[in-house]
Design a protein around this motif. Structure first.
Motif, PDB file in Angstrom:
ATOM      1  N   THR A  98       0.806  -1.213   0.000  1.00  0.00           N
ATOM      2  CA  THR A  98       0.000   0.000   0.000  1.00  0.00           C
ATOM      3  C   THR A  98       0.844   1.270   0.000  1.00  0.00           C
ATOM      4  N   GLU A  99       2.154   1.130   0.193  1.00  0.00           N
ATOM      5  CA  GLU A  99       3.048   2.287   0.240  1.00  0.00           C
ATOM      6  C   GLU A  99       4.355   1.958  -0.459  1.00  0.00           C
ATOM      7  N   GLU A 120       5.007   6.509   1.112  1.00  0.00           N
ATOM      8  CA  GLU A 120       3.970   7.266   0.408  1.00  0.00           C
ATOM      9  C   GLU A 120       3.027   6.313  -0.316  1.00  0.00           C
ATOM     10  N   GLN A 121       1.798   6.730  -0.458  1.00  0.00           N
ATOM     11  CA  GLN A 121       0.807   5.964  -1.211  1.00  0.00           C
ATOM     12  C   GLN A 121       1.232   5.914  -2.684  1.00  0.00           C
ATOM     13  N   PHE A 122       1.070   4.744  -3.313  1.00  0.00           N
ATOM     14  CA  PHE A 122       1.375   4.624  -4.738  1.00  0.00           C
ATOM     15  C   PHE A 122       0.415   5.495  -5.534  1.00  0.00           C
ATOM     16  N   GLY A 123       0.921   6.069  -6.612  1.00  0.00           N
ATOM     17  CA  GLY A 123       0.041   6.886  -7.428  1.00  0.00           C
ATOM     18  C   GLY A 123       0.670   7.277  -8.740  1.00  0.00           C
ATOM     19  N   SER A 132       0.710  10.718 -11.820  1.00  0.00           N
ATOM     20  CA  SER A 132       0.434  12.114 -12.107  1.00  0.00           C
ATOM     21  C   SER A 132       0.523  12.304 -13.614  1.00  0.00           C
ATOM     22  N   LYS A 160      -4.065  13.691 -10.733  1.00  0.00           N
ATOM     23  CA  LYS A 160      -3.302  12.701  -9.966  1.00  0.00           C
ATOM     24  C   LYS A 160      -4.256  11.635  -9.449  1.00  0.00           C
ATOM     25  N   HIS A 210      -4.248   8.179  -6.609  1.00  0.00           N
ATOM     26  CA  HIS A 210      -3.556   7.420  -5.565  1.00  0.00           C
ATOM     27  C   HIS A 210      -4.328   6.132  -5.316  1.00  0.00           C
ATOM     28  N   ASP A 245      -5.202   2.323  -3.653  1.00  0.00           N
ATOM     29  CA  ASP A 245      -5.215   1.735  -2.319  1.00  0.00           C
ATOM     30  C   ASP A 245      -4.082   0.731  -2.157  1.00  0.00           C
ATOM     31  N   TYR A 269      -6.761   3.895 -12.983  1.00  0.00           N
ATOM     32  CA  TYR A 269      -5.693   3.433 -12.105  1.00  0.00           C
ATOM     33  C   TYR A 269      -4.964   2.245 -12.717  1.00  0.00           C
TER      34      TYR A 269
END
Length: 172
Positions: free
Chosen positions: A91-92, A97-100, A102, A109, A111, A113, A160
Motif C-alpha cells: 500500500t506504500e 507514500e501511497q502509490f500513485g 500524475s 493525480k 492514488h 489503495d 488506475y
C-alpha cells in the motif's frame, strides 16, 4: 443542570462542528483527483478542477465526513486481513507514500489503495486493489453487477489500472 438529552445534543453538536472545522483546515487539492473523472456531471468535474468552493449549504456534513473516515478505517482493516491471509499487499512505496500517478503536468493525480503482488491462491498477480465500503443497497448492487454498479468507481479503476500499468489482471 440541563436535561441529559440536551447535554447529549450539545456534545453531539460540538463533535460535529469539530469534524467540520478539521476538514476545513485541511488544504484543498491543487489537482483533479483521478477518482473524480468518472463523475457523470462534466460541470462538477470542471468546478473541482477550477477549485470552486461548494455552494453555501452544500458542503460536506459532519455525517458525510464520518462516513469518509469510516471508509479509510475499513480500508486499513481489510488491508491487514489480506496480509494476515498471506497476500503480499503493498500500500506504500519505500518512502512510506501511497502509490500513485500524475499526468497532465500534475493537473490530474491518482492514488491507489494498493497492489496485491502475490498470495496463497493460484490466480494471476499483480492486481490493483481498491477498497470501497458501501451501504446495504449499494453492496447488493455490487454483488449483482460488479464494478459496473458504480460508473465513478468503474472509471477510477480503469484509469488506475492503465496509469499504474496493472491491466493484465482484474482489480480486486
Amino acid at each position: 443542570m440541563p436535561h441529559s438529552k440536551k447535554i447529549t445534543q450539545l456534545i453531539s453538536d460540538a463533535v460535529d462542528q469539530s469534524i467540520i472545522d478539521f476538514n476545513e483546515k485541511k488544504g484543498k487539492r491543487t489537482y483533479l483527483g483521478g477518482s473524480s473523472l468518472g463523475e457523470s456531471c462534466s460541470r462538477k468535474i470542471q468546478y473541482r478542477y477550477m477549485g470552486y468552493e461548494a455552494d453555501e449549504g452544500r458542503e460536506f456534513s459532519a455525517n458525510t465526513l464520518r462516513i469518509f473516515q469510516f471508509g479509510h478505517e475499513i480500508e486499513d482493516s481489510v488491508a491487514q486481513w489480506l496480509k494476515n491471509a498471506n497476500f503480499d499487499l503493498r500500500t506504500e512505496d519505500k518512502k512510506g507514500e501511497q502509490f500513485g500517478f500524475s499526468i497532465a503536468d500534475n493537473e490530474i493525480k491518482g492514488h491507489i489503495d494498493g497492489v496485491i503482488c502475490s498470495g496463497p491462491l493460484n490466480v494471476s498477480y499483480p492486481m490493483l486493489w481498491e477498497c470501497k465500503s458501501a451501504n446495504e443497497k449499494k453492496f447488493r448492487d455490487f454483488k449483482m453487477k460488479g464494478i459496473k454498479a458504480n460508473h465513478t468507481y468503474e472509471v477510477q479503476v480503469a484509469l488506475y489500472q492503465a496509469y499504474m500499468e496493472l491491466t493484465d489482471n482484474p482489480c480486486l
